[in-house]
Design a protein around this motif. Structure first.
Motif, PDB file in Angstrom:
ATOM      1  N   PRO A 119       0.802  -1.231   0.000  1.00 29.61           N
ATOM      2  CA  PRO A 119       0.000   0.000   0.000  1.00 29.61           C
ATOM      3  C   PRO A 119       0.830   1.274   0.000  1.00 29.61           C
ATOM      4  O   PRO A 119       0.321   2.344  -0.330  1.00 29.61           O
ATOM      5  CB  PRO A 119      -0.831  -0.119   1.276  1.00 29.61           C
ATOM      6  N   SER A 120       2.112   1.175   0.389  1.00 29.03           N
ATOM      7  CA  SER A 120       3.002   2.337   0.397  1.00 29.03           C
ATOM      8  C   SER A 120       4.410   1.882   0.044  1.00 29.03           C
ATOM      9  O   SER A 120       4.833   0.794   0.438  1.00 29.03           O
ATOM     10  CB  SER A 120       3.004   3.019   1.769  1.00 29.03           C
ATOM     11  N   ALA A 121       5.138   2.735  -0.689  1.00 29.95           N
ATOM     12  CA  ALA A 121       6.539   2.449  -0.948  1.00 29.95           C
ATOM     13  C   ALA A 121       7.324   2.571   0.354  1.00 29.95           C
ATOM     14  O   ALA A 121       7.010   3.414   1.211  1.00 29.95           O
ATOM     15  CB  ALA A 121       7.087   3.425  -1.987  1.00 29.95           C
ATOM     16  N   VAL A 122       8.342   1.698   0.510  1.00 29.86           N
ATOM     17  CA  VAL A 122       9.161   1.725   1.719  1.00 29.86           C
ATOM     18  C   VAL A 122      10.624   1.820   1.328  1.00 29.86           C
ATOM     19  O   VAL A 122      11.023   1.461   0.216  1.00 29.86           O
ATOM     20  CB  VAL A 122       8.927   0.479   2.603  1.00 29.86           C
ATOM     21  N   LEU A 123      11.441   2.301   2.251  1.00 34.60           N
ATOM     22  CA  LEU A 123      12.879   2.383   2.026  1.00 34.60           C
ATOM     23  C   LEU A 123      13.477   0.979   1.984  1.00 34.60           C
ATOM     24  O   LEU A 123      12.891   0.026   2.499  1.00 34.60           O
ATOM     25  CB  LEU A 123      13.524   3.217   3.136  1.00 34.60           C
ATOM     26  N   ASP A 124      14.671   0.873   1.398  1.00 38.08           N
ATOM     27  CA  ASP A 124      15.271  -0.451   1.282  1.00 38.08           C
ATOM     28  C   ASP A 124      16.051  -0.800   2.546  1.00 38.08           C
ATOM     29  O   ASP A 124      16.053  -0.060   3.521  1.00 38.08           O
ATOM     30  CB  ASP A 124      16.188  -0.509   0.055  1.00 38.08           C
ATOM     31  N   GLY A 125      16.715  -1.968   2.519  1.00 39.19           N
ATOM     32  CA  GLY A 125      17.557  -2.353   3.650  1.00 39.19           C
ATOM     33  C   GLY A 125      16.960  -3.401   4.546  1.00 39.19           C
ATOM     34  O   GLY A 125      17.399  -3.578   5.675  1.00 39.19           O
ATOM     35  N   GLY A 126      15.950  -4.138   4.080  1.00 33.51           N
ATOM     36  CA  GLY A 126      15.336  -5.167   4.909  1.00 33.51           C
ATOM     37  C   GLY A 126      14.209  -4.620   5.760  1.00 33.51           C
ATOM     38  O   GLY A 126      14.232  -3.448   6.164  1.00 33.51           O
ATOM     39  N   SER A 139       1.016 -12.521  12.974  1.00 34.16           N
ATOM     40  CA  SER A 139       2.013 -13.136  12.096  1.00 34.16           C
ATOM     41  C   SER A 139       3.171 -12.170  11.902  1.00 34.16           C
ATOM     42  O   SER A 139       2.966 -10.961  11.788  1.00 34.16           O
ATOM     43  CB  SER A 139       1.397 -13.478  10.730  1.00 34.16           C
ATOM     44  N   VAL A 140       4.386 -12.715  11.845  1.00 34.93           N
ATOM     45  CA  VAL A 140       5.601 -11.904  11.763  1.00 34.93           C
ATOM     46  C   VAL A 140       6.542 -12.489  10.717  1.00 34.93           C
ATOM     47  O   VAL A 140       6.727 -13.712  10.666  1.00 34.93           O
ATOM     48  CB  VAL A 140       6.326 -11.845  13.123  1.00 34.93           C
ATOM     49  N   SER A 141       7.134 -11.618   9.874  1.00 39.40           N
ATOM     50  CA  SER A 141       8.163 -12.040   8.919  1.00 39.40           C
ATOM     51  C   SER A 141       9.236 -10.971   8.803  1.00 39.40           C
ATOM     52  O   SER A 141       8.979  -9.781   9.049  1.00 39.40           O
ATOM     53  CB  SER A 141       7.560 -12.277   7.523  1.00 39.40           C
ATOM     54  N   LEU A 142      10.424 -11.402   8.440  1.00 40.80           N
ATOM     55  CA  LEU A 142      11.465 -10.501   7.966  1.00 40.80           C
ATOM     56  C   LEU A 142      11.574 -10.695   6.457  1.00 40.80           C
ATOM     57  O   LEU A 142      11.486 -11.825   5.969  1.00 40.80           O
ATOM     58  CB  LEU A 142      12.805 -10.799   8.631  1.00 40.80           C
ATOM     59  N   ALA A 143      11.762  -9.604   5.725  1.00 42.04           N
ATOM     60  CA  ALA A 143      11.828  -9.689   4.265  1.00 42.04           C
ATOM     61  C   ALA A 143      13.020  -8.902   3.744  1.00 42.04           C
ATOM     62  O   ALA A 143      13.450  -7.918   4.354  1.00 42.04           O
ATOM     63  CB  ALA A 143      10.534  -9.151   3.647  1.00 42.04           C
ATOM     64  N   ASN A 144      13.542  -9.353   2.579  1.00 39.36           N
ATOM     65  CA  ASN A 144      14.699  -8.725   1.927  1.00 39.36           C
ATOM     66  C   ASN A 144      15.894  -8.643   2.877  1.00 39.36           C
ATOM     67  O   ASN A 144      16.563  -7.624   2.984  1.00 39.36           O
ATOM     68  CB  ASN A 144      14.345  -7.329   1.394  1.00 39.36           C
ATOM     69  N   MET A 145      16.142  -9.746   3.586  1.00 40.45           N
ATOM     70  CA  MET A 145      17.190  -9.765   4.614  1.00 40.45           C
ATOM     71  C   MET A 145      18.317 -10.747   4.284  1.00 40.45           C
ATOM     72  O   MET A 145      19.133 -11.039   5.151  1.00 40.45           O
ATOM     73  CB  MET A 145      16.579 -10.148   5.962  1.00 40.45           C
ATOM     74  N   GLN A 146      18.366 -11.267   3.059  1.00 38.87           N
ATOM     75  CA  GLN A 146      19.407 -12.234   2.729  1.00 38.87           C
ATOM     76  C   GLN A 146      20.799 -11.625   2.920  1.00 38.87           C
ATOM     77  O   GLN A 146      21.080 -10.536   2.455  1.00 38.87           O
ATOM     78  CB  GLN A 146      19.254 -12.724   1.293  1.00 38.87           C
ATOM     79  N   GLY A 183      23.455 -15.092  13.930  1.00 37.52           N
ATOM     80  CA  GLY A 183      22.985 -16.070  12.965  1.00 37.52           C
ATOM     81  C   GLY A 183      22.935 -15.412  11.604  1.00 37.52           C
ATOM     82  O   GLY A 183      22.511 -14.251  11.491  1.00 37.52           O
ATOM     83  N   GLN A 184      23.380 -16.108  10.575  1.00 32.08           N
ATOM     84  CA  GLN A 184      23.388 -15.551   9.225  1.00 32.08           C
ATOM     85  C   GLN A 184      22.042 -15.839   8.561  1.00 32.08           C
ATOM     86  O   GLN A 184      21.593 -16.993   8.508  1.00 32.08           O
ATOM     87  CB  GLN A 184      24.505 -16.173   8.394  1.00 32.08           C
ATOM     88  N   LEU A 185      21.383 -14.790   8.063  1.00 29.68           N
ATOM     89  CA  LEU A 185      20.101 -14.944   7.385  1.00 29.68           C
ATOM     90  C   LEU A 185      20.372 -15.199   5.911  1.00 29.68           C
ATOM     91  O   LEU A 185      20.859 -14.310   5.205  1.00 29.68           O
ATOM     92  CB  LEU A 185      19.240 -13.698   7.580  1.00 29.68           C
ATOM     93  N   ASN A 186      20.055 -16.382   5.431  1.00 28.37           N
ATOM     94  CA  ASN A 186      20.440 -16.791   4.087  1.00 28.37           C
ATOM     95  C   ASN A 186      19.274 -16.876   3.113  1.00 28.37           C
ATOM     96  O   ASN A 186      19.367 -17.546   2.088  1.00 28.37           O
ATOM     97  CB  ASN A 186      21.169 -18.137   4.149  1.00 28.37           C
ATOM     98  N   GLN A 187      18.164 -16.234   3.427  1.00 32.56           N
ATOM     99  CA  GLN A 187      17.053 -16.171   2.489  1.00 32.56           C
ATOM    100  C   GLN A 187      16.327 -14.847   2.664  1.00 32.56           C
ATOM    101  O   GLN A 187      16.438 -14.191   3.699  1.00 32.56           O
ATOM    102  CB  GLN A 187      16.097 -17.346   2.689  1.00 32.56           C
TER     103      GLN A 187
END
Length: 498
Positions: free
Chosen positions: A283-290, A410-417, A437-441
């Motif tokens: 619904p809104s553009a967001v800044l990058d960086g996970g 519900s909770v997720s992290l996105a664009n965090m590879q 911990g290394q986030l690999n996806q």
């Protein structure tokens, strides 16, 4: 206060017992009789005598602290009887026949009796609960079916020990059906204990049970008993307020929520929305960086019911500030209220935003968690603190507009590879020196829980969200989430980090 007539001490004790009940709703800590007495306008001697009376009658659980206690299930029964009697004829007796003969019924497979059911029953009895277990209640010549039916009907809560053997047997399943039949009008009866099973195994046999928050035996019997006592103390106050059945359904009574259905719908919605947000189609553009993506769906979302007071909600966006930000711009449209954090307005990418649709469903996103080559890390306690604080604040805010529980979270992290999830706050240390911990996806869903009541505070929310917090901790390389004490209370001061 006269010392001779029993009715005088009974009346004051009833007042004090009611004050203990109100404190139990507000706080998970024990209450002090002198503090409650001050609220009631009672003198210290009267309060102490009333407190001793309640203890002698077994209506309070006591602690090592002087004149400190918590109302127990027997105390709730006495208040319930008193309230019903007062409604009928204007009197308020303290004594009376308990509404329930037992506090808990333990349903189990016979294979689990020696290792789980019997030790648990003995621990709960030591805590002052009245426990129905066939070893305690059945004698030679008793009818098994009649005795079990009497135990089911006469118990306030049903503890269900779910094991591979339980899921294969007829009698335990019949007992479960009997308990489930009593869960009407939002009153919780079933308290699940998982023994040597996981969610997939339970869901395959009983989706209804899989959708509930359960305690597992992995941490031992003391932990199980402690968590059950906490749940019983918390929910007894809600159950005690349930109206006495008159034989005819109330016109306003709502059917019990279908928690598995809410869970499945919420899971699908969260997955689809997270993908849209992560690919720039939200619904809104967001800044990058996970980013952290949080969804809170009330049961009204399942039924498609609009919030009756949605116009009032739309006029109070300050109740729903973006995560780690303030309300800077608001758009009210066909699809709901959109609240942005950028001072330049919603026309530019946001650091964080909140969207509330007409059912009261909430979508909250915070971005730029990890930006640039030199800061490709994010701190676990910070992420957990964000989730705990804003779930609490948003649920309490939306409930002001008659949006009722249950709520699926519900909770997720996105664009965090490629991002490091640090186990602790950086402080004065170098990020490279902190375990991680290394986030690999890119898409990391952390599960879902259901809030069956509006949380009174952050600690209560953290306790229910523990499955999500544990999954986050696992991603950081930890077996369990930090910042919980040995009693299961979350101890981090959220205000310092959010």
């Amino acid at each position: 206060m006269p010392s001779s007539p029993a009715s005088a001490i009974d009346t004051l004790a009833l007042m004090l017992l009611g004050a203990f009940k109100q404190h139990d709703v507000r706080s998970s800590e024990p209450a002090f009789a002198d503090h409650l007495a001050a609220e009631l306008g009672l003198g210290q001697q009267d309060a102490e005598r009333a407190f001793r009376y309640l203890v002698e009658k077994g209506l309070l659980d006591t602690f090592r602290l002087r004149h400190a206690g918590r109302i127990n299930a027997r105390g709730h029964d006495v208040l319930l009887v008193s309230e019903r009697q007062q409604t009928k004829n204007g009197t308020a007796p303290v004594e009376g026949k308990n509404a329930m003969e037992w506090d808990v019924f333990i349903s189990h497979a016979s294979e689990d009796k020696a290792d789980v059911a019997l030790p648990l029953a003995e621990r709960l009895r030591a805590e002052g609960l009245r426990v129905w277990l066939d070893s305690f209640e059945l004698t030679v010549g008793d009818s098994l079916r009649q005795s079990i039916e009497r135990g089911l009907a006469g118990s306030r809560f049903g503890i269900v020990i779910i094991s591979p053997e339980f899921l294969q047997k007829h009698w335990p399943q019949a007992e479960l059906d009997g308990l489930a039949a009593r869960e009407t009008a939002g009153v919780k009866v079933i308290l699940p204990v998982w023994h040597r099973v996981n969610e997939a195994a339970v869901r395959a046999q009983s989706p209804m049970l899989a959708g509930r928050l359960a305690v597992t035996t992995d941490k031992g019997g003391e932990h199980v008993a402690s968590e059950l006592m906490r749940a019983i103390r918390r929910d007894a106050s809600q159950n005690a307020r349930a109206p006495e059945s008159s034989g005819a359904p109330a016109a306003s009574a709502a059917p019990p929520a279908d928690l598995p259905r809410l869970g499945e719908i919420a899971k699908t919605f969260h997955s689809e929305q997270t993908e849209l947000i992560a690919t720039g189609q939200g619904p809104s553009a967001v800044l990058d960086g996970g980013m952290l993506v949080l969804h809170i769906l009330p049961y009204a979302f399942v039924e498609g019911r609009a919030v009756a007071a949605y116009d009032e909600l739309a006029r109070q966006p300050e109740l729903f500030p973006p995560m780690k930000g303030t309300v800077q711009d608001v758009q009210i449209g066909y699809n709901g209220v959109l609240i942005g954090s950028n001072a330049q307005g919603l026309g530019v990418p946001q650091r964080a935003y909140v969207k509330i649709d007409r059912t009261g469903a909430i979508e909250a996103v915070i971005s730029s968690l990890a930006t640039g080559q030199s800061t490709r890390w994010v701190e676990l306690p910070y992420v957990q603190a964000l989730v705990i604080r804003y779930v609490t604040d948003y649920v309490r805010a939306v409930s002001r507009f008659s949006v009722a529980p249950p709520f699926a979270v519900s909770v997720s992290l996105a664009n965090m590879q490629g991002v490091r999830l640090l186990q602790d706050f950086k402080g004065s240390a170098f990020a490279e020196d902190i375990p991680f911990g290394q986030l690999n996806q890119d898409r990391l869903p952390f599960g879902q829980v259901v809030l069956e009541a509006v949380p009174p505070d952050y600690r209560a929310t953290a306790r229910v969200l523990k499955p999500i917090l544990t999954h986050l901790a696992n991603a950081a390389g930890l077996a369990a989430p930090p910042n919980f004490d040995e009693d299961g209370n979350y101890k981090l001061d959220l205000r310092s980090y959010t």
